[in-house]
Design a protein around this motif. Structure first.
Motif, PDB file in Angstrom:
ATOM      1  N   VAL A   1     -11.425   0.539 -12.140  1.00  0.00           N
ATOM      2  CA  VAL A   1     -10.833   0.300 -11.021  1.00  0.00           C
ATOM      3  C   VAL A   1      -9.071   1.214 -11.861  1.00  0.00           C
ATOM      4  O   VAL A   1      -8.923   2.072 -11.601  1.00  0.00           O
ATOM      5  N   GLN A   2      -8.791  -0.212 -12.834  1.00  0.00           N
ATOM      6  CA  GLN A   2      -7.471   0.550 -13.319  1.00  0.00           C
ATOM      7  C   GLN A   2      -7.252   1.310 -14.366  1.00  0.00           C
ATOM      8  O   GLN A   2      -6.352   1.921 -14.467  1.00  0.00           O
ATOM      9  N   SER A   3      -8.722   1.536 -14.749  1.00  0.00           N
ATOM     10  CA  SER A   3      -8.443   2.678 -15.722  1.00  0.00           C
ATOM     11  C   SER A   3      -8.388   4.368 -14.783  1.00  0.00           C
ATOM     12  O   SER A   3      -7.415   5.427 -14.989  1.00  0.00           O
ATOM     13  N   GLU A   4      -9.488   4.673 -13.697  1.00  0.00           N
ATOM     14  CA  GLU A   4      -8.704   5.127 -12.703  1.00  0.00           C
ATOM     15  C   GLU A   4      -7.513   5.711 -12.169  1.00  0.00           C
ATOM     16  O   GLU A   4      -7.295   6.653 -12.076  1.00  0.00           O
ATOM     17  N   LEU A   5      -6.839   4.038 -11.603  1.00  0.00           N
ATOM     18  CA  LEU A   5      -5.866   4.130 -10.648  1.00  0.00           C
ATOM     19  C   LEU A   5      -4.393   4.681 -12.222  1.00  0.00           C
ATOM     20  O   LEU A   5      -3.618   5.021 -11.868  1.00  0.00           O
ATOM     21  N   ALA A   6      -4.678   4.315 -13.366  1.00  0.00           N
ATOM     22  CA  ALA A   6      -3.732   4.721 -14.531  1.00  0.00           C
ATOM     23  C   ALA A   6      -4.119   6.366 -15.240  1.00  0.00           C
ATOM     24  O   ALA A   6      -2.844   6.789 -14.538  1.00  0.00           O
ATOM     25  N   ASP A   7      -4.679   7.079 -14.654  1.00  0.00           N
ATOM     26  CA  ASP A   7      -5.228   8.056 -14.483  1.00  0.00           C
ATOM     27  C   ASP A   7      -4.734   8.707 -12.858  1.00  0.00           C
ATOM     28  O   ASP A   7      -3.927   9.916 -13.681  1.00  0.00           O
TER      29      ASP A   7
ATOM     30  N   ASP B   1       0.894  -1.537   0.258  1.00  0.00           N
ATOM     31  CA  ASP B   1       0.448  -0.512   0.223  1.00  0.00           C
ATOM     32  C   ASP B   1       1.097   1.585   0.217  1.00  0.00           C
ATOM     33  O   ASP B   1       0.929   2.204  -0.629  1.00  0.00           O
ATOM     34  N   ALA B   2       2.425   1.185   1.011  1.00  0.00           N
ATOM     35  CA  ALA B   2       3.016   2.317   0.768  1.00  0.00           C
ATOM     36  C   ALA B   2       3.955   2.611  -0.162  1.00  0.00           C
ATOM     37  O   ALA B   2       3.982   3.791  -0.724  1.00  0.00           O
ATOM     38  N   GLU B   3       4.200   1.244  -0.947  1.00  0.00           N
ATOM     39  CA  GLU B   3       5.031   1.981  -1.587  1.00  0.00           C
ATOM     40  C   GLU B   3       5.194   0.761  -2.885  1.00  0.00           C
ATOM     41  O   GLU B   3       6.052   0.975  -3.801  1.00  0.00           O
ATOM     42  N   GLY B   4       4.235  -0.187  -3.662  1.00  0.00           N
ATOM     43  CA  GLY B   4       3.501  -0.449  -4.410  1.00  0.00           C
ATOM     44  C   GLY B   4       4.198  -1.974  -4.299  1.00  0.00           C
ATOM     45  O   GLY B   4       4.799  -2.345  -3.564  1.00  0.00           O
ATOM     46  N   LEU B   5       3.775  -3.078  -5.203  1.00  0.00           N
ATOM     47  CA  LEU B   5       3.992  -4.386  -5.468  1.00  0.00           C
ATOM     48  C   LEU B   5       5.544  -5.176  -5.293  1.00  0.00           C
ATOM     49  O   LEU B   5       5.969  -5.585  -5.225  1.00  0.00           O
ATOM     50  N   ASP B   6       5.911  -3.880  -5.896  1.00  0.00           N
ATOM     51  CA  ASP B   6       7.326  -4.270  -6.502  1.00  0.00           C
ATOM     52  C   ASP B   6       8.738  -4.028  -4.688  1.00  0.00           C
ATOM     53  O   ASP B   6       9.639  -4.590  -5.358  1.00  0.00           O
TER      54      ASP B   6
ATOM     55  N   ALA C   1     -15.938  -3.682  -3.995  1.00  0.00           N
ATOM     56  CA  ALA C   1     -14.774  -3.859  -4.172  1.00  0.00           C
ATOM     57  C   ALA C   1     -13.998  -2.887  -5.082  1.00  0.00           C
ATOM     58  O   ALA C   1     -12.841  -2.579  -4.700  1.00  0.00           O
ATOM     59  N   ARG C   2     -15.519  -1.634  -5.310  1.00  0.00           N
ATOM     60  CA  ARG C   2     -14.160  -0.334  -6.117  1.00  0.00           C
ATOM     61  C   ARG C   2     -13.621   0.096  -5.394  1.00  0.00           C
ATOM     62  O   ARG C   2     -12.304   0.887  -4.895  1.00  0.00           O
ATOM     63  N   ARG C   3     -14.158   0.847  -4.224  1.00  0.00           N
ATOM     64  CA  ARG C   3     -13.546   1.517  -3.406  1.00  0.00           C
ATOM     65  C   ARG C   3     -12.463   0.594  -2.534  1.00  0.00           C
ATOM     66  O   ARG C   3     -11.263   1.119  -1.726  1.00  0.00           O
ATOM     67  N   THR C   4     -12.396  -1.021  -2.443  1.00  0.00           N
ATOM     68  CA  THR C   4     -11.193  -1.358  -1.778  1.00  0.00           C
ATOM     69  C   THR C   4     -10.065  -1.736  -2.649  1.00  0.00           C
ATOM     70  O   THR C   4      -8.277  -1.334  -1.934  1.00  0.00           O
ATOM     71  N   MET C   5     -10.565  -1.418  -3.775  1.00  0.00           N
ATOM     72  CA  MET C   5      -9.307  -1.784  -4.708  1.00  0.00           C
ATOM     73  C   MET C   5      -8.547   0.020  -4.792  1.00  0.00           C
ATOM     74  O   MET C   5      -7.749   0.084  -5.179  1.00  0.00           O
ATOM     75  N   LEU C   6      -9.474   0.888  -4.844  1.00  0.00           N
ATOM     76  CA  LEU C   6      -8.542   2.433  -4.854  1.00  0.00           C
ATOM     77  C   LEU C   6      -7.479   2.387  -3.171  1.00  0.00           C
ATOM     78  O   LEU C   6      -6.753   2.785  -3.795  1.00  0.00           O
ATOM     79  N   ARG C   7      -8.254   1.607  -2.324  1.00  0.00           N
ATOM     80  CA  ARG C   7      -7.383   1.775  -1.104  1.00  0.00           C
ATOM     81  C   ARG C   7      -6.062   0.895  -1.157  1.00  0.00           C
ATOM     82  O   ARG C   7      -5.073   1.490  -0.376  1.00  0.00           O
ATOM     83  N   HIS C   8      -6.138  -0.241  -2.122  1.00  0.00           N
ATOM     84  CA  HIS C   8      -4.777  -0.816  -2.635  1.00  0.00           C
ATOM     85  C   HIS C   8      -4.511  -1.279  -3.788  1.00  0.00           C
ATOM     86  O   HIS C   8      -5.290  -1.992  -4.982  1.00  0.00           O
ATOM     87  N   PRO C   9      -3.873  -0.333  -4.238  1.00  0.00           N
ATOM     88  CA  PRO C   9      -3.972  -0.415  -5.887  1.00  0.00           C
ATOM     89  C   PRO C   9      -3.247  -0.596  -6.683  1.00  0.00           C
ATOM     90  O   PRO C   9      -3.913  -1.233  -7.864  1.00  0.00           O
ATOM     91  N   TRP C  10      -2.433  -2.222  -6.357  1.00  0.00           N
ATOM     92  CA  TRP C  10      -1.715  -2.824  -6.169  1.00  0.00           C
ATOM     93  C   TRP C  10      -2.710  -4.429  -6.758  1.00  0.00           C
ATOM     94  O   TRP C  10      -2.637  -5.290  -7.332  1.00  0.00           O
ATOM     95  N   LEU C  11      -4.232  -3.879  -6.135  1.00  0.00           N
ATOM     96  CA  LEU C  11      -5.128  -5.708  -6.179  1.00  0.00           C
ATOM     97  C   LEU C  11      -5.984  -5.022  -7.575  1.00  0.00           C
ATOM     98  O   LEU C  11      -5.749  -6.781  -8.182  1.00  0.00           O
ATOM     99  N   ALA C  12      -5.720  -4.849  -8.203  1.00  0.00           N
ATOM    100  CA  ALA C  12      -6.768  -4.607  -9.383  1.00  0.00           C
ATOM    101  C   ALA C  12      -6.515  -5.710 -10.749  1.00  0.00           C
ATOM    102  O   ALA C  12      -6.675  -6.524 -10.938  1.00  0.00           O
ATOM    103  N   PRO C  13      -5.211  -4.897 -11.334  1.00  0.00           N
ATOM    104  CA  PRO C  13      -5.083  -6.325 -11.964  1.00  0.00           C
ATOM    105  C   PRO C  13      -4.207  -8.010 -11.874  1.00  0.00           C
ATOM    106  O   PRO C  13      -4.728  -8.691 -12.809  1.00  0.00           O
ATOM    107  N   LEU C  14      -3.964  -7.875 -10.155  1.00  0.00           N
ATOM    108  CA  LEU C  14      -3.191  -8.961  -9.381  1.00  0.00           C
ATOM    109  C   LEU C  14      -5.360  -9.791  -9.611  1.00  0.00           C
ATOM    110  O   LEU C  14      -5.894 -10.760  -9.863  1.00  0.00           O
ATOM    111  N   ALA C  15      -6.253  -8.699  -9.485  1.00  0.00           N
ATOM    112  CA  ALA C  15      -7.684  -9.614  -9.100  1.00  0.00           C
ATOM    113  C   ALA C  15      -8.444  -9.969  -9.925  1.00  0.00           C
ATOM    114  O   ALA C  15      -9.380 -11.123 -10.592  1.00  0.00           O
TER     115      ALA C  15
END
Length: 245
Positions: free
Chosen positions: A163-169, A36-41, A103-117
Motif C-alpha cells: 500500500v505504501q508503494s501504491e500511495l507513493a506512485d 483525509d482531505a488535507e493530510g496528517l500535517d 485493510a488495503r481498501r481502508t488504507m487507500l481511503r485514508h492515505p495517512w494510515l499505512a505508515p502509522l499502522a
C-alpha cells in the motif's frame, strides 16, 4: 510509542470541571476528516478546536496532545477493516485474505494510515480486537502463538509495504502529472544505454518481455498475497500433529 500511560487507561471525562461538550470519538471523527482531505500535517489542536467549535485548551481535557489524537484516529479507522462475525468462513486462508483486502481498501481511503499502522504500536480497543480476530483465524491449525503472530505480522508487513508503494506512485502522479508508463518512457533511453553494455541481461529481459502481465494494482496485490498464503499453507503442520505449545 511514548513512555506515557496508555491513552485508554486514562478516563475520558475528568472528575471535575464543566460538563464535556463532545467526546474522544467525535474528536477522532473530525481529525480523520481533516487528515483525509488535507493530510496528517493539517492536524493541530487549534485546527481541531476550530472544526469542533471549541476552545483549543478545552481539547486537553480529552487528550494530552496531537499524539493522542493520532492514536484515536488509528483506532477509529482500523475498525473499518475488522470483519463481522457473520462474514468469517472459518477457512483460515480465505478469512485472512479477506482481511488483507479490506485493510488495503481502508488504507487507500485514508492515505495517512499505512505508515502509522506500520510504526505505532500503542494498544487500543480496536487493535486488540483486530489481533484477537486475526489470531483466531489461525487457531486450531497446530501452530504455536509465536508462529501465529509471525504469520499475521508477515501478512500485514506485505500489506503495508504494498500500500505504501501504491500511495507513493499516486503521489508521484499528483506531483509530476506523469503516469508510471510515461515516467518509465523518460527513463528508457538511459536504461537502454546501459543494457547495450551487455552487463544487464535481466534488465534486457525486463524491457523486452516485461509489462504484459500483472499491470493492474489489484492483480499484483492478489498475486503476492496468494503466493504468501500458499507458502504459509505449505508449512502448516500435517493433520494429527500435536499442537506446538
Amino acid at each position: 510509542m511514548t513512555g506515557r500511560e496508555n491513552l485508554w487507561m486514562r478516563p475520558e471525562r475528568p472528575a471535575r470541571g464543566p460538563r464535556p461538550s463532545f467526546s474522544r470519538a467525535r474528536l477522532a471523527e473530525v481529525a480523520v476528516q481533516v487528515a483525509d482531505a488535507e493530510g496528517l500535517d493539517a492536524i493541530s489542536m487549534r485546527r481541531l478546536a476550530g472544526e469542533l467549535g471549541a476552545g483549543t485548551m478545552s481539547l486537553y481535557r480529552y487528550v494530552s496532545g496531537k499524539d493522542d489524537v493520532i492514536e484515536l484516529m488509528i483506532d477509529l479507522v482500523v475498525g473499518e477493516y475488522l470483519p463481522g462475525e457473520t462474514t468469517l468462513t472459518g477457512e483460515w486462508a480465505s478469512d485472512l485474505r479477506d482481511l488483507a483486502w479490506q485493510a488495503r481498501r481502508t488504507m487507500l481511503r485514508h492515505p495517512w494510515l499505512a505508515p502509522l499502522a506500520a510504526s505505532r504500536q500503542q494498544a487500543s480497543p480496536t487493535r486488540l480486537r483486530l489481533m484477537e480476530t486475526a489470531l483466531g483465524m489461525l487457531d486450531g491449525l497446530g501452530l504455536g502463538v509465536d508462529e501465529m503472530l509471525t504469520i499475521v505480522g508477515g501478512v500485514f508487513a506485505y500489506l503495508n509495504g504494498f500500500v505504501q508503494s501504491e500511495l507513493a506512485d499516486a503521489e508521484a502522479l499528483r506531483r509530476t502529472g506523469l503516469t508510471l508508463q510515461e515516467w518509465m518512457t523518460t527513463q528508457l533511453p538511459y536504461i537502454q544505454s546501459q543494457i547495450a553494455t551487455g552487463r544487464y541481461p535481466m534488465l534486457l529481459r525486463m524491457t523486452t518481455e516485461g509489462g504484459r502481465e500483472l499491470v493492474d494494482a489489484d492483480e499484483r496485490f492478489a498475486y503476492g498475497l496468494d503466493r504468501l498464503l500458499d507458502g504459509i499453507a505449505a508449512r502448516l503442520p500435517r493433520p494429527g500433529t500435536p499442537p506446538v505449545p
